[in-house]
Write a protein that holds these residues in place. Structure first.
Motif, PDB file in Angstrom:
ATOM      1  N   ILE A   1      13.922 -47.657   7.915  1.00  0.00           N
ATOM      2  CA  ILE A   1      14.053 -46.414   8.671  1.00  0.00           C
ATOM      3  C   ILE A   1      15.521 -46.017   8.826  1.00  0.00           C
ATOM      4  O   ILE A   1      15.859 -44.822   8.814  1.00  0.00           O
ATOM      5  CB  ILE A   1      13.379 -46.559  10.050  1.00  0.00           C
ATOM      6  CG1 ILE A   1      11.865 -46.712   9.882  1.00  0.00           C
ATOM      7  CG2 ILE A   1      13.701 -45.365  10.946  1.00  0.00           C
ATOM      8  CD1 ILE A   1      11.181 -45.519   9.226  1.00  0.00           C
ATOM      9  N   ASN A   2      16.407 -46.987   8.945  1.00  0.00           N
ATOM     10  CA  ASN A   2      17.827 -46.674   9.078  1.00  0.00           C
ATOM     11  C   ASN A   2      18.332 -45.849   7.902  1.00  0.00           C
ATOM     12  O   ASN A   2      19.128 -44.915   8.076  1.00  0.00           O
ATOM     13  CB  ASN A   2      18.646 -47.960   9.200  1.00  0.00           C
ATOM     14  CG  ASN A   2      18.510 -48.615  10.555  1.00  0.00           C
ATOM     15  OD1 ASN A   2      18.000 -48.008  11.498  1.00  0.00           O
ATOM     16  ND2 ASN A   2      18.950 -49.856  10.661  1.00  0.00           N
ATOM     17  N   CYS A   3      17.887 -46.173   6.712  1.00  0.00           N
ATOM     18  CA  CYS A   3      18.295 -45.416   5.521  1.00  0.00           C
ATOM     19  C   CYS A   3      17.791 -43.976   5.595  1.00  0.00           C
ATOM     20  O   CYS A   3      18.518 -43.031   5.286  1.00  0.00           O
ATOM     21  CB  CYS A   3      17.780 -46.098   4.259  1.00  0.00           C
ATOM     22  SG  CYS A   3      18.472 -47.733   3.960  1.00  0.00           S
TER      23      CYS A   3
ATOM     24  N   PRO B   1      19.392 -41.111  14.987  1.00  0.00           N
ATOM     25  CA  PRO B   1      18.488 -39.964  15.140  1.00  0.00           C
ATOM     26  C   PRO B   1      17.209 -40.172  14.335  1.00  0.00           C
ATOM     27  O   PRO B   1      17.254 -40.648  13.195  1.00  0.00           O
ATOM     28  CB  PRO B   1      19.306 -38.798  14.583  1.00  0.00           C
ATOM     29  CG  PRO B   1      20.235 -39.428  13.585  1.00  0.00           C
ATOM     30  CD  PRO B   1      20.567 -40.791  14.153  1.00  0.00           C
ATOM     31  N   ILE B   2      16.069 -39.812  14.945  1.00  0.00           N
ATOM     32  CA  ILE B   2      14.785 -40.056  14.299  1.00  0.00           C
ATOM     33  C   ILE B   2      14.040 -38.758  13.997  1.00  0.00           C
ATOM     34  O   ILE B   2      13.697 -38.483  12.848  1.00  0.00           O
ATOM     35  CB  ILE B   2      13.904 -40.978  15.159  1.00  0.00           C
ATOM     36  CG1 ILE B   2      14.590 -42.331  15.358  1.00  0.00           C
ATOM     37  CG2 ILE B   2      12.540 -41.156  14.507  1.00  0.00           C
ATOM     38  CD1 ILE B   2      14.862 -43.097  14.088  1.00  0.00           C
ATOM     39  N   TYR B   3      13.759 -37.947  15.025  1.00  0.00           N
ATOM     40  CA  TYR B   3      13.095 -36.671  14.778  1.00  0.00           C
ATOM     41  C   TYR B   3      13.483 -35.667  15.850  1.00  0.00           C
ATOM     42  O   TYR B   3      14.067 -36.022  16.879  1.00  0.00           O
ATOM     43  CB  TYR B   3      11.577 -36.827  14.672  1.00  0.00           C
ATOM     44  CG  TYR B   3      10.852 -37.134  15.964  1.00  0.00           C
ATOM     45  CD1 TYR B   3      10.319 -36.114  16.752  1.00  0.00           C
ATOM     46  CD2 TYR B   3      10.639 -38.448  16.371  1.00  0.00           C
ATOM     47  CE1 TYR B   3       9.626 -36.396  17.919  1.00  0.00           C
ATOM     48  CE2 TYR B   3       9.942 -38.742  17.539  1.00  0.00           C
ATOM     49  CZ  TYR B   3       9.442 -37.715  18.304  1.00  0.00           C
ATOM     50  OH  TYR B   3       8.759 -37.994  19.468  1.00  0.00           O
ATOM     51  N   PHE B   4      13.172 -34.383  15.591  1.00  0.00           N
ATOM     52  CA  PHE B   4      13.560 -33.297  16.480  1.00  0.00           C
ATOM     53  C   PHE B   4      12.325 -32.722  17.155  1.00  0.00           C
ATOM     54  O   PHE B   4      11.287 -32.539  16.512  1.00  0.00           O
ATOM     55  CB  PHE B   4      14.255 -32.198  15.673  1.00  0.00           C
ATOM     56  CG  PHE B   4      14.650 -31.003  16.486  1.00  0.00           C
ATOM     57  CD1 PHE B   4      15.566 -31.117  17.517  1.00  0.00           C
ATOM     58  CD2 PHE B   4      14.104 -29.753  16.218  1.00  0.00           C
ATOM     59  CE1 PHE B   4      15.934 -30.006  18.263  1.00  0.00           C
ATOM     60  CE2 PHE B   4      14.466 -28.646  16.959  1.00  0.00           C
ATOM     61  CZ  PHE B   4      15.386 -28.779  17.993  1.00  0.00           C
ATOM     62  N   CYS B   5      12.432 -32.449  18.459  1.00  0.00           N
ATOM     63  CA  CYS B   5      11.298 -32.002  19.249  1.00  0.00           C
ATOM     64  C   CYS B   5      11.677 -30.797  20.098  1.00  0.00           C
ATOM     65  O   CYS B   5      12.783 -30.740  20.638  1.00  0.00           O
ATOM     66  CB  CYS B   5      10.827 -33.142  20.148  1.00  0.00           C
ATOM     67  SG  CYS B   5       9.350 -32.769  21.117  1.00  0.00           S
TER      68      CYS B   5
ATOM     69  N   PHE C   1       9.860 -31.829  14.122  1.00  0.00           N
ATOM     70  CA  PHE C   1      10.249 -31.942  12.717  1.00  0.00           C
ATOM     71  C   PHE C   1      10.699 -33.380  12.478  1.00  0.00           C
ATOM     72  O   PHE C   1      11.668 -33.853  13.081  1.00  0.00           O
ATOM     73  CB  PHE C   1      11.384 -30.962  12.397  1.00  0.00           C
ATOM     74  CG  PHE C   1      10.982 -29.523  12.510  1.00  0.00           C
ATOM     75  CD1 PHE C   1      10.491 -28.831  11.408  1.00  0.00           C
ATOM     76  CD2 PHE C   1      11.075 -28.855  13.723  1.00  0.00           C
ATOM     77  CE1 PHE C   1      10.103 -27.505  11.519  1.00  0.00           C
ATOM     78  CE2 PHE C   1      10.697 -27.526  13.847  1.00  0.00           C
ATOM     79  CZ  PHE C   1      10.215 -26.845  12.739  1.00  0.00           C
ATOM     80  N   THR C   2       9.969 -34.065  11.594  1.00  0.00           N
ATOM     81  CA  THR C   2      10.222 -35.475  11.317  1.00  0.00           C
ATOM     82  C   THR C   2      10.655 -35.629   9.859  1.00  0.00           C
ATOM     83  O   THR C   2      10.043 -35.040   8.963  1.00  0.00           O
ATOM     84  CB  THR C   2       8.955 -36.315  11.573  1.00  0.00           C
ATOM     85  OG1 THR C   2       8.498 -36.085  12.904  1.00  0.00           O
ATOM     86  CG2 THR C   2       9.245 -37.800  11.392  1.00  0.00           C
ATOM     87  N   PRO C   3      11.703 -36.389   9.577  1.00  0.00           N
ATOM     88  CA  PRO C   3      12.151 -36.571   8.191  1.00  0.00           C
ATOM     89  C   PRO C   3      11.039 -37.110   7.294  1.00  0.00           C
ATOM     90  O   PRO C   3      10.240 -37.945   7.715  1.00  0.00           O
ATOM     91  CB  PRO C   3      13.299 -37.579   8.322  1.00  0.00           C
ATOM     92  CG  PRO C   3      13.779 -37.427   9.727  1.00  0.00           C
ATOM     93  CD  PRO C   3      12.568 -37.093  10.540  1.00  0.00           C
ATOM     94  N   GLN C   4      11.010 -36.619   6.076  1.00  0.00           N
ATOM     95  CA  GLN C   4      10.070 -37.141   5.097  1.00  0.00           C
ATOM     96  C   GLN C   4      10.246 -38.652   4.978  1.00  0.00           C
ATOM     97  O   GLN C   4      11.354 -39.170   4.934  1.00  0.00           O
ATOM     98  CB  GLN C   4      10.313 -36.493   3.728  1.00  0.00           C
ATOM     99  CG  GLN C   4       9.976 -35.021   3.653  1.00  0.00           C
ATOM    100  CD  GLN C   4       8.468 -34.762   3.533  1.00  0.00           C
ATOM    101  OE1 GLN C   4       7.670 -35.706   3.471  1.00  0.00           O
ATOM    102  NE2 GLN C   4       8.088 -33.498   3.507  1.00  0.00           N
TER     103      GLN C   4
END
Length: 256
Positions: free
Chosen positions: A118-120, A156-160, A196-199
């Motif tokens: 996940i870090n990558c 950072p993981i996802y935006f809400c 919005f969550t990274p692919q």
């Protein structure tokens, strides 16, 4: 045998306990404003820092108590690890948080292999997440929305985004944010929740990793429960799925 193996293989009548991967919000409980019954403090399910706590109905409380006893209950939630820690349900096994970005062991340690993966993904998505956050600032002069980037372990993981008033207010900014996000992020909208969550970061990917990692889970009967369309991918990894009657999934089925 580790404590985890023991908990999973503890026999009940009929053999080994099934493993149930379950969403939390709007599945096992909901905020007070969504309650169809009077709020009861004895059924407080999760505390919120803003005071908008979540509660269970009588039937949800009874079902959850049964599930805690009859299954190995594994939460699979968009909640951060901090928000998950404020839940009052006794989750004594593995836990999946932040839309699949974090897998916690039964003793609340981060599963290292998944964390490195996940870090990558987080590093690659950092600029995009900041851009979404900055754009929402521009679209929010009247303070209609609260928005933030969910972080885990300083990354950072996802935006809400959530509306501070009517859910329909999100309609005014949704299109612009989706255009900015492009194909790099997975968009999700359910009621007052826009994210919005990274692919590559997903509940399904985390559940699949955990099933592959732990043979005692892989060799169990696997059940899954959730309310949202974004829950369906991880639910499809199970032998059987359960869906709340008042849910986004059921609404979508009704439109078919």
């Amino acid at each position: 045998m580790t404590p985890t193996d023991s908990a999973l293989s503890e026999p009940l009548e009929g053999g080994q306990r099934p493993v149930l991967f379950t969403d939390l919000d709007d599945t096992l409980f909901q905020t007070a404003r969504k309650m169809v019954e009077p709020v009861c403090e004895s059924r407080l399910a999760a505390e919120a820092t803003n005071g908008h706590h979540s509660y269970m109905t009588v039937s949800q409380a009874a079902m959850t108590a049964w599930l805690v006893k009859a299954t190995c209950l594994v939460p699979v939630t968009a909640r951060s690890t901090e928000a998950l820690s404020r839940c009052r349900i006794a989750f004594n096994s593995w836990k999946i948080a932040s839309n699949g970005a974090v897998i916690l062991t039964p003793d609340d340690k981060v599963e290292r292999d998944w964390s490195q993966h996940i870090n990558c993904l987080s590093d690659a998505a950092a600029k995009g997440l900041e851009a979404l956050n900055a754009e929402t600032d521009k679209l929010n002069p009247a303070g209609r929305f609260r928005h933030w980037i969910v972080h885990e372990q300083g990354r950072p993981i996802y935006f809400c985004v959530k509306s501070n008033g009517e859910e329909a207010w999100l309609d005014t900014i949704e299109g612009r944010l989706r255009l900015l996000a492009g194909e790099d992020f997975v968009y999700h909208r359910n009621g007052n929740n826009l994210s919005f969550t990274p692919q590559g970061i997903s509940k399904r990917a985390a559940v699949a990793h955990l099933i592959d990692l732990r043979p005692e889970i892989r060799h169990s009967i696997i059940l899954a429960m959730g309310d949202s369309l974004t829950d369906l991918p991880f639910m499809q990894l199970a032998n059987m799925m359960m869906i709340p009657p008042a849910s986004q999934i059921v609404s979508a089925i009704g439109k078919e």
